[in-house]
Motif scaffolding. Structure first.
Motif, mmCIF file in Angstrom:
data_model
loop_
_atom_site.group_PDB
_atom_site.id
_atom_site.type_symbol
_atom_site.label_atom_id
_atom_site.label_comp_id
_atom_site.label_asym_id
_atom_site.label_seq_id
_atom_site.Cartn_x
_atom_site.Cartn_y
_atom_site.Cartn_z
ATOM 1 N N LYS A 324 0.844 -1.202 0.000
ATOM 2 C CA LYS A 324 0.000 0.000 0.000
ATOM 3 C C LYS A 324 0.882 1.255 0.000
ATOM 4 O O LYS A 324 0.873 2.032 0.974
ATOM 5 N N PRO A 325 1.645 1.471 -1.058
ATOM 6 C CA PRO A 325 2.579 2.608 -1.070
ATOM 7 C C PRO A 325 1.888 3.960 -0.982
ATOM 8 O O PRO A 325 2.453 4.912 -0.454
ATOM 9 N N GLU A 326 0.640 4.065 -1.519
ATOM 10 C CA GLU A 326 -0.056 5.353 -1.468
ATOM 11 C C GLU A 326 -0.356 5.750 -0.023
ATOM 12 O O GLU A 326 -0.283 6.934 0.349
ATOM 13 N N LEU A 327 -0.686 4.763 0.816
ATOM 14 C CA LEU A 327 -0.904 5.044 2.238
ATOM 15 C C LEU A 327 0.419 5.292 2.949
ATOM 16 O O LEU A 327 0.509 6.133 3.851
ATOM 17 N N ALA A 328 1.450 4.554 2.544
ATOM 18 C CA ALA A 328 2.772 4.733 3.145
ATOM 19 C C ALA A 328 3.282 6.153 2.928
ATOM 20 O O ALA A 328 3.909 6.735 3.818
ATOM 21 N N VAL A 329 3.025 6.701 1.759
ATOM 22 C CA VAL A 329 3.444 8.080 1.465
ATOM 23 C C VAL A 329 2.914 9.037 2.521
ATOM 24 O O VAL A 329 3.651 9.869 3.063
ATOM 25 N N GLU A 330 1.631 8.903 2.837
ATOM 26 C CA GLU A 330 1.023 9.819 3.815
ATOM 27 C C GLU A 330 1.624 9.618 5.206
ATOM 28 O O GLU A 330 1.841 10.586 5.946
ATOM 29 N N SER A 331 1.928 8.374 5.564
ATOM 30 C CA SER A 331 2.521 8.104 6.876
ATOM 31 C C SER A 331 3.938 8.665 6.968
ATOM 32 O O SER A 331 4.314 9.282 7.978
ATOM 33 N N PHE A 332 4.729 8.457 5.923
ATOM 34 C CA PHE A 332 6.096 8.987 5.931
ATOM 35 C C PHE A 332 6.086 10.524 5.928
ATOM 36 O O PHE A 332 6.950 11.152 6.541
ATOM 37 N N LYS A 333 5.126 11.105 5.236
ATOM 38 C CA LYS A 333 5.016 12.569 5.253
ATOM 39 C C LYS A 333 4.750 13.078 6.670
ATOM 40 O O LYS A 333 5.319 14.083 7.102
ATOM 41 N N ARG A 334 3.868 12.381 7.404
ATOM 42 C CA ARG A 334 3.567 12.789 8.776
ATOM 43 C C ARG A 334 4.809 12.656 9.648
ATOM 44 O O ARG A 334 5.102 13.537 10.466
ATOM 45 N N ALA A 335 5.548 11.563 9.462
ATOM 46 C CA ALA A 335 6.774 11.367 10.241
ATOM 47 C C ALA A 335 7.775 12.480 9.955
ATOM 48 O O ALA A 335 8.383 13.047 10.875
ATOM 49 N N ALA A 336 7.948 12.802 8.670
ATOM 50 C CA ALA A 336 8.916 13.831 8.274
ATOM 51 C C ALA A 336 8.486 15.220 8.746
ATOM 52 O O ALA A 336 9.329 16.052 9.100
ATOM 53 N N LYS A 337 7.197 15.478 8.777
ATOM 54 C CA LYS A 337 6.701 16.776 9.248
ATOM 55 C C LYS A 337 6.966 16.937 10.735
ATOM 56 O O LYS A 337 7.323 18.029 11.208
ATOM 57 N N LEU A 338 6.798 15.842 11.497
ATOM 58 C CA LEU A 338 7.025 15.888 12.933
ATOM 59 C C LEU A 338 8.504 15.953 13.286
ATOM 60 O O LEU A 338 8.884 16.542 14.292
ATOM 61 N N SER A 339 9.340 15.344 12.434
ATOM 62 C CA SER A 339 10.787 15.343 12.695
ATOM 63 C C SER A 339 11.527 15.568 11.378
ATOM 64 O O SER A 339 12.049 14.621 10.772
ATOM 65 N N PRO A 340 11.587 16.825 10.922
ATOM 66 C CA PRO A 340 12.132 17.114 9.586
ATOM 67 C C PRO A 340 13.634 16.963 9.456
ATOM 68 O O PRO A 340 14.162 17.147 8.366
ATOM 69 N N SER A 341 14.327 16.630 10.539
ATOM 70 C CA SER A 341 15.785 16.472 10.459
ATOM 71 C C SER A 341 16.220 15.029 10.265
ATOM 72 O O SER A 341 17.411 14.748 10.165
#
Length: 459
Positions: A324-341
């Motif tokens: 489910k890569p389309e759902l994974a994209v949204e999850s990774f985006k949330r992770a990156a937004k919370l910890s952008p470093s």
């Protein structure tokens, strides 16, 4: 001025009981030449080492001395300067000086060993492997090199090589907890859990406050479904890990006790359940391959603690594995937004974009991952593949070559580099990389694709 100094030696003392092979032959050999040949065989000393070593047997100990070539004083001074730079944290400068020392004297294993350690510290594992292998080619009893070499092989997932070298390092130091810790990790990865438990327990007996060994045991028992033992070891991690990284991970893995028959099933936990229990159940399901259940548990955790970047990342990983890569994209985006470093999150986002054939977005993500320090072989492979798919062949070639410098065994990088070279009309080089893929012992669809490309070129 004479640029030579006295001859250096490397001495090791080994317990005869720790040496595998027919040690008793040393005591019944008829002459000194036979004994020397037996010593060479027992210690895996190559045939060309004839007059470069001496030995004594005293009180069931083998005292082995390896004589090095004469020392070059200028090289020694460079070596000392390199050590000073390394101690001050300037590893790049140290590496430069050790390489200069090697140019003057390529027969000193100390230079190669320290060079290998510096590369290892910089996570340049292939360079470390090359330097440490050359150390052992000069001095086969330089057992410290075996340990670091084995760990370097573990880092690039060459498990058999890793195991061989770490086990050999124990000849000189059979009480090294780091060796057993890494042997435990290898056994765990290879699903030899019985041996893994033995190795981690040995590490703990030698270093009772080593959190990594407790973590290894906890994860094995979690996989085996023994929640009580797993929790015991995770609590030990929390107790002994002063830095806190493993402790925080262990806290998430502590789980409520369940019967082994429930593992992998969709479990309805009662209202008010500690969110860490949801994470633990998600992780448990993830490691046994039940990705759908892992997704459900991670989502329950995030419904309570939506600001946890790591669990958003874990959810994305489970969604990727579940197709489910389309759902994974949204999850990774949330992770990156919370910890952008954290470069890891951008790397995984790039992988998800590539699976969806969003190549421009994959390139942007991999560039960001690289800038944040996640500049490994996979990052550059996906980056290069995306560039290839967009027809940007010269840029693709650059990224794929970087990937292979980091991991010369990366088959995907070799395959897409070959395709890229076809586009840039570098046919002979393309054939070379296609053939490299077909020679691999790893079974992968890339081999069949490479064979088909070679057939086309032969027509």
């Amino acid at each position: 001025m004479d640029n030579k100094a006295i001859r250096k030696t490397i001495c090791v003392t080994l317990d005869l009981n720790d040496i595998n092979g027919e040690v008793e032959q040393l005591f019944i050999a008829e002459n000194e030449n036979d004994k020397r040949e037996i010593v060479k065989k027992l210690l895996s000393i190559p045939d060309h080492f004839n007059d470069e070593f001496d030995y004594k047997i005293i009180s069931n100990k083998l005292q082995f001395t390896h004589y090095l070539s004469s020392t070059n004083l200028q090289a020694e001074n460079l070596h000392k300067s390199a050590i000073a730079f390394a101690r001050n944290g300037d590893l790049d400068k140290a590496i430069s000086y050790w390489n200069k020392a090697i140019e003057l004297n390529a027969n000193d294993p100390h230079y190669f060993f320290n060079l290998g350690v510096a590369y290892f510290e910089l996570k340049r594992y292939l360079d470390a492997i090359d330097a440490l292998t050359r150390t052992l080619a000069i001095c086969p009893v330089y057992f410290k090199a075996n340990l670091i070499l084995g760990i370097a092989y573990l880092k690039i997932r060459k498990f058999e090589n890793a195991k061989k070298h770490i086990e050999r390092s124990l000849l000189e130091n059979k009480n090294n907890p780091m060796a057993y810790l890494n042997l435990g990790a290898i056994s765990s990865i290879l699903k030899d859990y019985k041996t893994g438990i033995t190795m981690f327990e040995k590490a703990i007996s030698l270093a009772p406050q080593e959190p990594g060994a407790y973590m290894g045991l906890g994860k094995i028992y979690l996989i085996l479904g023994d929640t009580t033992k797993a929790n015991y070891y995770f609590k030990k991690v929390i107790e002994y890990d002063k830095k806190g990284n493993l402790a925080n991970y262990a806290k998430r893995l502590i789980s409520t006790q369940q019967s082994e028959t429930n593992i992998g099933k969709a479990i309805d936990l009662p209202n008010g359940t500690n969110p860490e229990t949801y994470y633990s159940e998600g992780y448990r399901n993830y490691i046994i391959g039940n990705f759908e259940n892992a997704i459900k548990f991670y989502q329950k955790y995030l419904a309570i603690k939506s600001d946890d970047d790591y669990v958003w990342y874990a959810l994305g990983e489970a969604q990727l594995r579940a197709g489910k890569p389309e759902l994974a994209v949204e999850s990774f985006k949330r992770a990156a937004k919370l910890s952008p470093s954290k470069g890891l999150y951008f790397k995984e986002l790039g992988i998800a974009f590539e699976k969806l054939k969003y190549y421009e977005k994959a390139i942007i993500s991999m560039k960001k991952a690289s800038e944040l320090g996640k500049s490994d072989s996979i990052t550059h492979t996906i980056w290069g593949k995306a560039l290839f798919e967009l027809g940007r062949y010269l840029e693709a070639k650059e990224q794929l070559e970087i990937s292979l410098k980091s991991n010369k065994n990366n088959l995907m990088a070799k395959y897409y580099l070959a395709l890229t070279l076809l586009k840039t009309k570098e046919i002979e080089d393309a054939i070379y990389y296609f053939e490299e893929v077909t020679k691999s012992k790893i079974e992968t669809p890339l081999k069949e694709s490479a064979e088909m490309e070679l057939k086309k070129l032969a027509q």
